[in-house]
Scaffold this active site. Structure first.
Site, mmCIF file in Angstrom:
data_model
loop_
_atom_site.group_PDB
_atom_site.id
_atom_site.type_symbol
_atom_site.label_atom_id
_atom_site.label_comp_id
_atom_site.label_asym_id
_atom_site.label_seq_id
_atom_site.Cartn_x
_atom_site.Cartn_y
_atom_site.Cartn_z
ATOM 1 N N ASP A 50 15.948 47.511 -20.370
ATOM 2 C CA ASP A 50 15.925 48.712 -19.546
ATOM 3 C C ASP A 50 17.154 48.704 -18.642
ATOM 4 O O ASP A 50 17.395 47.723 -17.939
ATOM 5 C CB ASP A 50 14.637 48.716 -18.709
ATOM 6 C CG ASP A 50 14.443 50.033 -17.977
ATOM 7 O OD1 ASP A 50 14.984 51.063 -18.416
ATOM 8 O OD2 ASP A 50 13.731 50.025 -16.956
ATOM 9 N N HIS A 85 19.579 57.667 -8.955
ATOM 10 C CA HIS A 85 18.389 56.814 -8.880
ATOM 11 C C HIS A 85 18.721 55.481 -8.204
ATOM 12 O O HIS A 85 18.006 55.031 -7.305
ATOM 13 C CB HIS A 85 17.813 56.569 -10.275
ATOM 14 C CG HIS A 85 16.705 55.555 -10.285
ATOM 15 N ND1 HIS A 85 15.450 55.813 -9.793
ATOM 16 C CD2 HIS A 85 16.671 54.259 -10.714
ATOM 17 C CE1 HIS A 85 14.688 54.734 -9.913
ATOM 18 N NE2 HIS A 85 15.405 53.783 -10.475
ATOM 19 N N GLU A 88 8.619 56.188 -14.286
ATOM 20 C CA GLU A 88 10.063 56.335 -14.375
ATOM 21 C C GLU A 88 10.357 57.129 -15.633
ATOM 22 O O GLU A 88 10.031 56.694 -16.739
ATOM 23 C CB GLU A 88 10.767 54.969 -14.399
ATOM 24 C CG GLU A 88 10.645 54.260 -13.051
ATOM 25 C CD GLU A 88 11.529 53.042 -12.867
ATOM 26 O OE1 GLU A 88 11.943 52.787 -11.743
ATOM 27 O OE2 GLU A 88 11.782 52.352 -13.875
ATOM 28 N N GLU A 118 12.561 58.260 -18.442
ATOM 29 C CA GLU A 118 13.752 57.659 -19.043
ATOM 30 C C GLU A 118 13.928 58.141 -20.483
ATOM 31 O O GLU A 118 13.010 58.692 -21.093
ATOM 32 C CB GLU A 118 13.629 56.123 -19.063
ATOM 33 C CG GLU A 118 13.300 55.527 -17.695
ATOM 34 C CD GLU A 118 13.562 54.039 -17.607
ATOM 35 O OE1 GLU A 118 14.267 53.493 -18.484
ATOM 36 O OE2 GLU A 118 13.056 53.424 -16.651
ATOM 37 N N ASP A 158 8.616 54.246 -17.960
ATOM 38 C CA ASP A 158 8.590 52.849 -17.516
ATOM 39 C C ASP A 158 7.686 52.769 -16.278
ATOM 40 O O ASP A 158 8.148 52.767 -15.146
ATOM 41 C CB ASP A 158 10.025 52.403 -17.195
ATOM 42 C CG ASP A 158 10.100 50.974 -16.669
ATOM 43 O OD1 ASP A 158 9.162 50.199 -16.930
ATOM 44 O OD2 ASP A 158 11.098 50.648 -16.003
ATOM 45 N N ARG A 179 5.228 49.473 -7.697
ATOM 46 C CA ARG A 179 6.281 49.273 -6.690
ATOM 47 C C ARG A 179 5.954 48.184 -5.679
ATOM 48 O O ARG A 179 6.869 47.524 -5.190
ATOM 49 C CB ARG A 179 6.535 50.586 -5.935
ATOM 50 C CG ARG A 179 7.020 51.727 -6.790
ATOM 51 C CD ARG A 179 8.338 51.409 -7.450
ATOM 52 N NE ARG A 179 8.799 52.557 -8.241
ATOM 53 C CZ ARG A 179 9.796 52.490 -9.114
ATOM 54 N NH1 ARG A 179 10.436 51.346 -9.316
ATOM 55 N NH2 ARG A 179 10.158 53.561 -9.791
ATOM 56 N N GLN A 217 6.446 44.909 -7.539
ATOM 57 C CA GLN A 217 7.888 44.792 -7.792
ATOM 58 C C GLN A 217 8.649 44.371 -6.529
ATOM 59 O O GLN A 217 9.492 43.466 -6.567
ATOM 60 C CB GLN A 217 8.409 46.147 -8.292
ATOM 61 C CG GLN A 217 9.912 46.191 -8.553
ATOM 62 C CD GLN A 217 10.389 47.602 -8.916
ATOM 63 O OE1 GLN A 217 9.618 48.550 -8.965
ATOM 64 N NE2 GLN A 217 11.685 47.742 -9.170
ATOM 65 N N LYS A 251 6.662 45.630 -13.929
ATOM 66 C CA LYS A 251 7.054 46.575 -14.962
ATOM 67 C C LYS A 251 6.614 46.158 -16.361
ATOM 68 O O LYS A 251 6.938 46.848 -17.331
ATOM 69 C CB LYS A 251 8.579 46.752 -14.944
ATOM 70 C CG LYS A 251 9.033 47.650 -13.797
ATOM 71 C CD LYS A 251 10.514 47.604 -13.614
ATOM 72 C CE LYS A 251 10.941 48.556 -12.517
ATOM 73 N NZ LYS A 251 10.906 49.969 -12.943
ATOM 74 N N THR A 267 4.742 50.182 -20.998
ATOM 75 C CA THR A 267 5.868 51.100 -21.069
ATOM 76 C C THR A 267 5.537 52.056 -22.208
ATOM 77 O O THR A 267 5.273 51.616 -23.326
ATOM 78 C CB THR A 267 7.183 50.348 -21.370
ATOM 79 O OG1 THR A 267 7.385 49.345 -20.371
ATOM 80 C CG2 THR A 267 8.372 51.298 -21.386
ATOM 81 N N GLU A 297 10.944 58.116 -5.418
ATOM 82 C CA GLU A 297 12.032 58.945 -4.891
ATOM 83 C C GLU A 297 11.517 60.310 -4.437
ATOM 84 O O GLU A 297 11.936 60.829 -3.405
ATOM 85 C CB GLU A 297 13.098 59.150 -5.968
ATOM 86 C CG GLU A 297 13.860 57.901 -6.346
ATOM 87 C CD GLU A 297 14.629 58.133 -7.638
ATOM 88 O OE1 GLU A 297 15.782 58.567 -7.578
ATOM 89 O OE2 GLU A 297 14.057 57.896 -8.728
HETATM 90 O O1 LIG Z 1 16.949 48.418 -7.529
HETATM 91 C C1 LIG Z 1 15.991 47.692 -7.849
HETATM 92 O O2 LIG Z 1 15.749 46.656 -7.264
HETATM 93 C C2 LIG Z 1 15.102 48.034 -8.982
HETATM 94 C C3 LIG Z 1 15.181 49.182 -9.666
HETATM 95 C C4 LIG Z 1 14.226 49.450 -10.734
HETATM 96 O O3 LIG Z 1 13.128 49.973 -10.529
HETATM 97 C C5 LIG Z 1 14.567 48.884 -12.057
HETATM 98 C C6 LIG Z 1 14.520 49.831 -13.207
HETATM 99 O O4 LIG Z 1 13.523 49.897 -13.922
HETATM 100 C C7 LIG Z 1 15.779 50.555 -13.507
HETATM 101 C C8 LIG Z 1 15.690 52.045 -13.758
HETATM 102 O O5 LIG Z 1 14.708 52.536 -14.286
HETATM 103 O O6 LIG Z 1 16.692 52.746 -13.461
HETATM 104 CA CA LIG Z 2 13.065 51.643 -15.487
HETATM 105 MG MG LIG Z 3 7.688 48.932 -18.121
#
Ligand SMILES: O=C(O)/C=C/C(=O)CC(=O)CC(=O)O
Ligand SMILES: [Ca+2]
Ligand SMILES: [Mg+2]
Length: 409
Positions: free
Chosen positions: A110, A117, A183, A185, A217, A221, A224, A237, A241, A342
């Protein structure tokens, strides 16, 4: 023109012809091509056992010239009236088939290719430093995901359990994710593989990438934010997915190809050259039926051709069925953001749905549908279909009770 009755203005006409894997009540999963609201059973229509397999991987491995040959042949079968008698028995209405994961997912990567973003997430996760890390404009940042948990659209998503610790908490607690996110994508499906030590150039993209799907995805949070330092995304994550069931071949996206935004500083030579692979895809994110965002893929900073070049520059191989996703697609505008984190700015500014309820993150029972269209020839649009998923409540952990005194919520 096709001899087949297809809905007027369908985004799944002859200029699209995406591939998927379907089954019926009396036939095992096999490869099909979507035309209008029907599926052409390729195992029945073409003389190649590869289409009787329950995944696209065998066909993916056959390479660009064979992909082009099959596309031309399918087009001929659906256009030339003389094939009608042969082809009609191999057509099934979509509502009579079940769609499966279209390919056995090999390695899953990914990326993080949206400047908007990455800047938004950087501001929220690392408010004391620059939003973009110093490497961001020099290489397409990515991480390896968990291919075994990639599921097809429609598969329910169980809210994950895990460790989470808010900055103000003294110690981590355990329990269901409280900040469950999406997410939006775009995924790129690798066809022809490489040998170890064979780096690919951006110009090799169309010889190695078969096509495109949509990806959600799902992201926890709170899990994470606590786990990711210093090695990056992990359990936040890896629980699920989701991907769309139809893989749109690159050949169908010729009218969607655009130049990416200007890249400054100029990337290193191994990330340059070839045809531009920015893509003018319009994504749409619906939460419980309401549109909450329209992310524009054309705003993505790094192209998928650059992602492929970067991913192989160290000699790492790619194999048929590998999946690499773009990273969250977020445009410059507020209503173009591809994640709830966001859209609600980390929960500070919840979004209001037309039914009067608000959301910062997902609740149990919520359904998210991500869809996309792309320009086709002569002002038409082609569809990438959709990736959908509904949230189920967290499961009890078999070795740890939620009532356990150790639970610190
Ligand atoms: O900036 C970070 O620490 C993490 C970002 C994300 O959530 C990672 C990701 O899955 C990348 C994305 O989807 O753009
Ligand atoms: Ca992602
Ligand atoms: Mg995932």
């Amino acid at each position: 023109m096709t001899w087949l009755a297809v809905p007027e203005g369908t985004p799944f006409g002859l200029t699209n012809l995406p591939y998927g894997v379907f089954s019926t009540a009396d036939a095992a999963p096999r490869v099909g091509v979507r035309i209008g609201d029907q599926v052409l059973d390729l195992a029945a229509a073409l003389d190649d056992p590869v289409f009787a397999e329950p995944a696209l991987n065998g066909f993916l491995a056959q390479g660009r010239s064979r992909w082009d040959e099959v596309r031309a042949r399918v087009t001929e079968l659906l256009t030339d009236e003389r094939w009608r008698g042969t082809v009609e028995p191999a057509l099934l209405p979509l509502d009579r088939v079940r769609l499966h994961l279209p390919f056995a997912v090999g390695d899953y990567v990914d990326f993080y290719a949206s400047e908007h973003h990455a800047s938004n997430i950087g501001r929220m996760f690392r408010s004391d430093s620059e939003p973009l890390t110093p490497n961001w404009k020099h290489l397409p940042i990515g991480y390896h995901g968990r291919s075994g948990t990639v599921v097809v659209s429609g598969t329910p998503v169980v809210r994950p359990n895990g460790q989470r610790k808010a900055p103000t908490d003294a110690a981590p607690g355990f329990g269901p994710c409280r900040r469950l996110d999406i997410e939006a994508e775009v995924g790129f499906v690798v066809g022809a593989g490489t040998e170890p030590g064979q780096p690919l150039a951006p110009a090799d993209f169309a010889d190695h990438v078969f096509g495109v799907c949509l990806v959600n995805d799902w992201s926890a949070r709170d899990i994470q934010a606590w786990e990711y330092v210093p090695l990056g995304p992990f359990l936040g994550k890896s629980f699920a997915t989701s991907v769309s069931p139809w893989v749109v071949p690159l050949a169908a996206l010729e009218h969607a190809r655009v130049a990416p935004p200007v890249q400054a500083p100029q990337p290193l030579p191994y990330l340059t050259g070839g045809r531009p692979w920015g893509l003018d895809l319009d994504l749409e994110v619906r939460l419980n039926g309401h549109v909450v965002s329209r992310p524009p893929y054309a705003s993505m900073y790094w192209t998928p051709a650059q992602m492929l070049a970067h991913m192989t520059v160290n000699g790492a191989t790619v194999r048929p069925g590998d999946l690499f996703a773009s990273g969250t697609v977020s445009g410059p505008e507020k209503d173009q953001r591809g994640s709830l984190m966001e859209l609600s700015w980390g929960g500070q500014d919840p979004i209001t749905l037309p039914d009067g309820t608000t959301r910062s993150f997902l609740e149990d029972g919520d359904e998210v549908v991500i869809s996309a269209t792309a320009p086709g020839p002569d002002g038409t649009r082609i569809g990438l279909g959709e990736v959908a998923g509904r949230i189920l409540p967290a499961a009890d952990h078999p070795h740890f009770s939620q009532q356990d005194p150790k639970e610190q919520s």
